[in-house]
Design a protein around this motif. Structure first.
Motif, PDB file in Angstrom:
ATOM      1  N   ILE A 195      30.548  26.159  21.205  1.00  0.00           N
ATOM      2  CA  ILE A 195      32.450  26.056  21.076  1.00  0.00           C
ATOM      3  C   ILE A 195      32.487  24.821  21.621  1.00  0.00           C
ATOM      4  CG2 ILE A 195      34.748  26.058  20.966  1.00  0.00           C
ATOM      5  CD1 ILE A 195      33.548  29.354  21.906  1.00  0.00           C
ATOM      6  N   VAL A 196      32.944  23.344  19.954  1.00  0.00           N
ATOM      7  CA  VAL A 196      32.741  22.177  20.494  1.00  0.00           C
ATOM      8  C   VAL A 196      34.586  21.654  19.851  1.00  0.00           C
ATOM      9  CG1 VAL A 196      32.732  19.607  19.666  1.00  0.00           C
ATOM     10  CG2 VAL A 196      30.717  20.771  19.759  1.00  0.00           C
ATOM     11  N   GLY A 197      35.471  21.549  20.358  1.00  0.00           N
ATOM     12  CA  GLY A 197      37.130  21.740  20.857  1.00  0.00           C
ATOM     13  C   GLY A 197      36.796  19.995  20.441  1.00  0.00           C
ATOM     14  N   ASP A 249      36.824  10.752  25.080  1.00  0.00           N
ATOM     15  CA  ASP A 249      35.445  10.882  25.559  1.00  0.00           C
ATOM     16  C   ASP A 249      34.539  11.195  24.842  1.00  0.00           C
ATOM     17  OD1 ASP A 249      36.663  11.641  27.392  1.00  0.00           O
ATOM     18  OD2 ASP A 249      37.971  13.299  26.097  1.00  0.00           O
ATOM     19  N   THR A 250      32.978  11.412  25.156  1.00  0.00           N
ATOM     20  CA  THR A 250      32.227  11.950  23.811  1.00  0.00           C
ATOM     21  C   THR A 250      31.938  12.196  22.646  1.00  0.00           C
ATOM     22  OG1 THR A 250      30.708  12.723  26.156  1.00  0.00           O
ATOM     23  CG2 THR A 250      30.144  12.931  23.929  1.00  0.00           C
ATOM     24  N   PRO A 251      32.265  11.234  21.783  1.00  0.00           N
ATOM     25  CA  PRO A 251      32.507  11.660  20.334  1.00  0.00           C
ATOM     26  C   PRO A 251      31.874  13.142  19.727  1.00  0.00           C
ATOM     27  CG  PRO A 251      31.490   9.416  20.286  1.00  0.00           C
ATOM     28  CD  PRO A 251      31.634   9.903  22.080  1.00  0.00           C
ATOM     29  N   TYR A 252      32.700  13.449  19.254  1.00  0.00           N
ATOM     30  CA  TYR A 252      32.164  14.773  18.476  1.00  0.00           C
ATOM     31  C   TYR A 252      30.820  14.762  18.027  1.00  0.00           C
ATOM     32  CZ  TYR A 252      31.702  18.748  15.801  1.00  0.00           C
ATOM     33  OH  TYR A 252      30.859  20.080  15.330  1.00  0.00           O
ATOM     34  N   ARG A 253      30.015  14.069  17.291  1.00  0.00           N
ATOM     35  CA  ARG A 253      28.802  14.284  17.183  1.00  0.00           C
ATOM     36  C   ARG A 253      28.150  14.046  18.082  1.00  0.00           C
ATOM     37  NH1 ARG A 253      28.954  14.019  11.685  1.00  0.00           N
ATOM     38  NH2 ARG A 253      30.122  13.568   9.825  1.00  0.00           N
ATOM     39  N   GLU A 254      28.305  13.384  19.114  1.00  0.00           N
ATOM     40  CA  GLU A 254      27.108  13.035  20.237  1.00  0.00           C
ATOM     41  C   GLU A 254      27.679  14.679  20.956  1.00  0.00           C
ATOM     42  OE1 GLU A 254      24.340  11.597  23.305  1.00  0.00           O
ATOM     43  OE2 GLU A 254      24.872  11.236  21.609  1.00  0.00           O
ATOM     44  N   ALA A 255      28.671  14.957  21.214  1.00  0.00           N
ATOM     45  CA  ALA A 255      29.142  16.039  22.388  1.00  0.00           C
ATOM     46  C   ALA A 255      27.989  17.277  21.688  1.00  0.00           C
ATOM     47  CB  ALA A 255      30.433  16.892  21.890  1.00  0.00           C
ATOM     48  N   ARG A 256      28.177  17.524  20.197  1.00  0.00           N
ATOM     49  CA  ARG A 256      28.165  18.212  19.339  1.00  0.00           C
ATOM     50  C   ARG A 256      26.003  18.697  19.246  1.00  0.00           C
ATOM     51  NH1 ARG A 256      28.703  23.389  18.509  1.00  0.00           N
ATOM     52  NH2 ARG A 256      30.741  22.234  16.962  1.00  0.00           N
ATOM     53  N   ASP A 286      35.042  22.989  15.957  1.00  0.00           N
ATOM     54  CA  ASP A 286      35.388  25.000  15.633  1.00  0.00           C
ATOM     55  C   ASP A 286      36.953  24.919  15.697  1.00  0.00           C
ATOM     56  OD1 ASP A 286      32.600  25.924  16.242  1.00  0.00           O
ATOM     57  OD2 ASP A 286      32.461  24.510  17.557  1.00  0.00           O
ATOM     58  N   TYR A 287      37.584  24.003  16.333  1.00  0.00           N
ATOM     59  CA  TYR A 287      38.875  23.700  16.941  1.00  0.00           C
ATOM     60  C   TYR A 287      39.359  22.977  16.866  1.00  0.00           C
ATOM     61  CZ  TYR A 287      38.799  24.208  22.074  1.00  0.00           C
ATOM     62  OH  TYR A 287      39.216  22.937  23.116  1.00  0.00           O
ATOM     63  N   VAL A 288      40.683  21.909  16.020  1.00  0.00           N
ATOM     64  CA  VAL A 288      41.332  21.008  16.263  1.00  0.00           C
ATOM     65  C   VAL A 288      42.787  21.085  17.885  1.00  0.00           C
ATOM     66  CG1 VAL A 288      40.505  19.835  14.900  1.00  0.00           C
ATOM     67  CG2 VAL A 288      42.925  20.938  14.697  1.00  0.00           C
TER      68      VAL A 288
END
Length: 208
Positions: free
Chosen positions: A103-105, A88-95, A124-126
């Motif tokens: 919250i971004v998991g 899906d959307t990479p973490y940094r882009e989601a953030r 925030d979690y894995v």
């Protein structure tokens, strides 16, 4: 008593108006930390309608409401955060989209490397899984309880266990150090209903 908490994942297809009663029953039964709305391949208008109906039910009970996959819709609709997978959307882009306070998991399958990358990036979690066979989605990996124990000992970022979790099989995950149990069918398809399922999960958590 474990610090583990329940993390509910909605069925992948639902009628939000009808499902609202099940959600209320589950959240009013006992402790739940979070609800993730997971509507795979649904059009945006259907997802947004479901958010409008279900998000207030969770937030009025001080339960976090997280959207799967779509940081853009999460940000525009008042969700508390987003959960993203490796495809899906990479973490940094989601953030960037949802902001610093949301919250971004991140799904990390059975990979210590992916989990460490996500944790170091600021997740925030894995989420690790699948721990057991599941019919909710096609599991790409099989995770072992040792992974939870290693993570709990080494890291401070919370971890979520997911995949085929039921009242009957969850105790080893709690004892290994899972911070959250992500459950779908184990609650919504429980033979005695979602409220009793939530109570039963919490009894296991308290006793672990």
């Amino acid at each position: 008593m474990s610090d583990c908490r329940l993390y509910l994942v909605t069925p992948p297809r639902l009628d939000a108006a009808a499902f609202a009663n099940d959600l209320k029953a589950a959240l009013d039964a006992c402790d739940v930390a979070c609800v993730q709305l997971r509507l795979k391949d649904a059009p945006d208008d259907l997802v947004l309608r479901a958010i409008d109906i279900l998000r207030p039910i969770a937030q009025e009970r001080e339960v976090a409401f997280i959207l799967n996959d779509r940081p853009d819709l999460a940000a525009q609709s008042g969700c508390d955060g987003v959960h993203v997978g490796q495809d899906d959307t990479p973490y940094r882009e989601a953030r960037r989209i949802v902001g610093a306070d949301a919250i971004v998991g991140v799904t990390c399958h059975d990979s210590r490397h992916l989990a460490m990358e996500a944790g170091e990036a600021g997740a925030d979690y894995v989420a690790f899984g699948a721990f057991f066979p599941t019919t909710t989605k096609e599991a790409k990996t099989k995770a072992e309880t040792e992974l939870l124990a290693w993570w709990a000992e080494m890291m401070t970022v919370p971890c979520v266990a997911i995949g085929g979790i039921t009242v009957d099989n969850c105790r080893p995950l709690v004892e290994a150090g899972a911070d959250f149990l992500a459950v779908c069918n184990g609650v919504w398809q429980h033979p005695q209903g979602p409220a009793e399922a939530v109570r039963a999960f919490n009894r296991v958590i308290v006793g672990a």
